[in-house]
Design a protein around this motif. Structure first.
Motif, mmCIF file in Angstrom:
data_model
loop_
_atom_site.group_PDB
_atom_site.id
_atom_site.type_symbol
_atom_site.label_atom_id
_atom_site.label_comp_id
_atom_site.label_asym_id
_atom_site.label_seq_id
_atom_site.Cartn_x
_atom_site.Cartn_y
_atom_site.Cartn_z
ATOM 1 N N TYR A 43 0.801 -1.219 0.000
ATOM 2 C CA TYR A 43 0.000 0.000 0.000
ATOM 3 C C TYR A 43 0.843 1.284 0.000
ATOM 4 N N LYS A 44 2.147 1.163 0.078
ATOM 5 C CA LYS A 44 3.069 2.303 0.047
ATOM 6 C C LYS A 44 2.723 3.331 1.121
ATOM 7 N N ARG A 45 2.347 2.828 2.328
ATOM 8 C CA ARG A 45 2.070 3.710 3.454
ATOM 9 C C ARG A 45 3.068 3.414 4.575
ATOM 10 N N LYS A 46 3.795 4.425 4.958
ATOM 11 C CA LYS A 46 4.840 4.248 5.962
ATOM 12 C C LYS A 46 4.221 4.046 7.345
ATOM 13 N N ILE A 47 4.663 2.973 8.035
ATOM 14 C CA ILE A 47 4.223 2.686 9.416
ATOM 15 C C ILE A 47 5.477 2.440 10.249
ATOM 16 N N GLU A 48 5.613 3.169 11.308
ATOM 17 C CA GLU A 48 6.819 3.072 12.156
ATOM 18 C C GLU A 48 6.426 2.753 13.600
ATOM 19 N N ILE A 49 7.188 1.827 14.244
ATOM 20 C CA ILE A 49 6.942 1.431 15.649
ATOM 21 C C ILE A 49 8.199 1.729 16.461
ATOM 22 N N ILE A 50 8.019 2.444 17.546
ATOM 23 C CA ILE A 50 9.136 2.708 18.470
ATOM 24 C C ILE A 50 8.695 2.250 19.872
ATOM 25 N N ILE A 51 9.428 1.306 20.451
ATOM 26 C CA ILE A 51 9.125 0.794 21.805
ATOM 27 C C ILE A 51 10.225 1.267 22.743
ATOM 28 N N LYS A 52 9.803 1.916 23.788
ATOM 29 C CA LYS A 52 10.766 2.518 24.703
ATOM 30 C C LYS A 52 10.451 2.100 26.152
ATOM 31 N N THR A 78 3.558 5.454 14.345
ATOM 32 C CA THR A 78 3.398 6.538 13.368
ATOM 33 C C THR A 78 2.864 5.911 12.082
ATOM 34 N N ILE A 79 1.650 6.291 11.686
ATOM 35 C CA ILE A 79 0.991 5.693 10.526
ATOM 36 C C ILE A 79 0.761 6.780 9.475
ATOM 37 N N GLY A 80 1.317 6.565 8.266
ATOM 38 C CA GLY A 80 1.095 7.516 7.178
ATOM 39 C C GLY A 80 -0.347 7.462 6.707
ATOM 40 N N LEU A 81 -0.974 8.617 6.547
ATOM 41 C CA LEU A 81 -2.372 8.679 6.136
ATOM 42 C C LEU A 81 -2.483 8.676 4.613
ATOM 43 N N ARG A 82 -3.610 8.212 4.106
ATOM 44 C CA ARG A 82 -3.857 8.193 2.664
ATOM 45 C C ARG A 82 -4.005 9.616 2.147
#
Length: 546
Positions: free
Chosen positions: A516-525, A541-545
């Motif tokens: 889907y070419k949508r950037k999704i990033e997970i950061i666990i701290k 962090t989820i890229g929106l359409r």
């Protein structure tokens, strides 16, 4: 008698010796009359010499301002031709002036020739003029009518034939009303190309390449007739019918533009007083040679090359589409498997058993209201789970409902061991924003089962949602025991439920980003307070359409 630049002299016909000098002024023209009288012109005067005496011509003063270069007498009428001022016809005491305004072809007269008592031919620098001395009507005869040139040097009538000398040769005309009975053919004189002039050979054929496809053809018909009575009928045709032309024209030039490569033929037939002179028809042929890229062989090769290229492109496109289709099928299989795995991870038997056990305890305690509430929330949660598996994306509002139902069940099951706080920013449109299904719940489950469950005392679970720069920011934090201590506890358990939720989510995110070419990033701290683990923070962090 001889007129020269040194004057007028009388010369012995037999010996050629000068007998005497009549005038020492430059003489321009002279006329020997039948009675032996000599009329000659000089600057500012016209004189008559007779019997050894010279006197001025009666109308000399009227003609003194003109340079008279030709003199002719027809009956009692004198005709004076000038250099630049036309013609003067003197009859009795009247003087008729004819010039270009009267219809004369030029004001520079070069010769005068009597045809009969009523007609005279006047040669000029621009054609020959036939003048009727009764009506003074003028008929111009020029190169267009067949003269070799328009510059007339002299005209003489000898035995019913008129000899016209020009600067381009001699013309002989039958003195029958200035008409000829035997016609020549139309003459193609020259062909004007785009950037040069081509003289037509006697073969009347030429070849040019396609850069010269604008062609003008000039022609003439050598006949002595009134220019208004002469027309031309022409036919022009090529290899295709579109190029065929047939018409009649008064012009002696034809123009053809934007001709295609091929063979062409032009035939021109004169018409005199609307009568077609077929025996004078002339035909010219020419060929326009195609440029190298216009040749049939080159075009066939180019067509074959284009077809081969098109076939290659079609094959490449179909092969690429087939390959992409196979990749899509494989990707769909992976997504379906991960969704099922995610569903299994969420609906683990241990959680279901605990929910049913809690309902049983409530029934035994005869707390039917709480048991009903518990079952209602559990059914809603099951419905949320099933709905989320039907699509790869769900509304943010639906994801929040699933999280809320799940957390409420866990709070009931764990006797409110933790508090739950959900904060949604005002700029977040819950109905318009979509996110991958079942992407948040596994982190909520981990926070409860591995962080808050083992904490001494009551814990707290926070979820914050906001929109920034075209992305959706989701923060999940708990004040539990932390990942390190939870890991030690889990390693000591052998039969407890093992959560694969986070691992499956990461795999699903990788597929979503690829497909889907949508950037999704997970950061666990890990959270720490005075170097003591105080919980865990997960930031999505989820890229929106667009």
């Amino acid at each position: 008698f001889a007129g020269t630049i040194k004057g007028v002299q009388r010369i012995d016909r037999n010996t050629g010796k000068v007998l005497d000098t009549i005038s020492r002024n430059r003489s321009f023209a002279g006329l020997a009359m039948e009675d032996g009288t000599i009329m000659y012109s000089e600057k500012g005067a016209i004189n008559i010499y007779s019997n050894g005496e010279t006197e001025k011509y009666t109308h000399s003063d009227k003609l003194k301002d003109y340079r008279v270069v030709e003199i002719e007498k027809i009956g009692e009428t004198f005709i004076f031709g000038t250099e630049g001022d036309g013609l003067f016809i003197v009859s009795n005491d009247s003087i008729i002036e004819l010039n270009t305004e009267s219809g004369l072809s030029s004001n520079f007269v070069t010769s005068i020739c009597e045809i009969n008592n009523n007609n005279v031919l006047i040669g000029t620098r621009f054609g020959m003029n036939e003048i009727d001395l009764n009506s003074y009507s003028i008929n111009i005869i020029s190169k267009r009518n067949g003269l070799p040139s328009d510059y007339i040097n002299d005209i003489k009538e000898i035995i019913n034939k008129i000899y016209v000398t020009t600067d381009n040769g001699l013309a002989i005309i039958n003195n029958l009303g200035i008409q000829v009975n035997n016609y020549n053919k139309v003459i193609f004189e020259e062909v004007q190309l785009t950037d040069s002039t081509l003289l037509v050979t006697t073969e009347n054929y030429f070849e040019v390449d396609n850069r010269h496809n604008n062609i003008s053809v000039q022609y003439s018909f050598p006949v002595f007739t009134d220019a208004n009575d002469l027309k031309y009928s022409y036919k022009f045709y090529g290899e295709d019918k579109e190029s065929e032309l047939a018409s009649t024209t008064n012009e002696d030039i034809l123009q053809f533009v934007s001709l295609k490569p091929g063979n062409y033929s032009l035939s021109v037939t004169p018409l005199i007083k609307s009568q077609l002179i077929s025996e004078s028809t002339a035909t010219m042929s020419f060929a326009i040679i195609p440029l190298w890229y216009q040749k049939t062989s080159v075009q066939i090769i180019a067509l074959i090359a284009a077809l081969l290229l098109l076939a290659f492109l079609i094959y490449h496109f179909l092969n690429r589409a087939s390959k992409k289709h196979k990749e899509q099928l494989e990707l769909n299989k992976k997504i379906f498997k991960l969704e099922m795995d995610g569903l299994k991870a969420q609906m683990n038997p241990h959680f279901t058993y605990n929910v049913l056990n809690a309902v049983q305890n409530l029934v035994l305690k005869k707390d039917s209201k709480q048991a009903y509430n518990y079952i209602t929330k559990f059914s809603r949660l099951m419905r949320n789970y099933l709905d989320s598996t039907r699509s790869n994306f769900i509304k943010l509002s639906e994801e929040i409902e699933l999280i809320s139902n799940y957390v409420q069940l866990e709070q009931l099951r764990l006797d409110n061991k933790f508090d739950f706080e959900l904060n949604v920013a005002d700029n977040v449109n819950l109905e318009n924003i979509t996110i991958p299904s079942m992407i948040v719940q596994p982190f909520i489950e981990n926070a409860i089962h591995h962080g808050l469950l083992h904490k001494d005392g009551k814990g707290k679970l926070k979820v914050g949602i906001e929109q920034q720069n075209g992305t959706l920011q989701i923060a999940i934090s708990d004040d539990g025991i932390g990942r390190e201590k939870a890991g030690i506890i889990n390693s000591n358990k052998t039969k407890m439920h093992k959560s694969y939720g986070v691992k499956i989510i990461k795999e699903r995110i990788a597929l979503f980003e690829e497909y889907y070419k949508r950037k999704i990033e997970i950061i666990i701290k890990d959270l720490n307070e005075n170097n003591v683990p105080s919980g865990t923070n997960v930031h999505l962090t989820i890229g929106l359409r667009k």
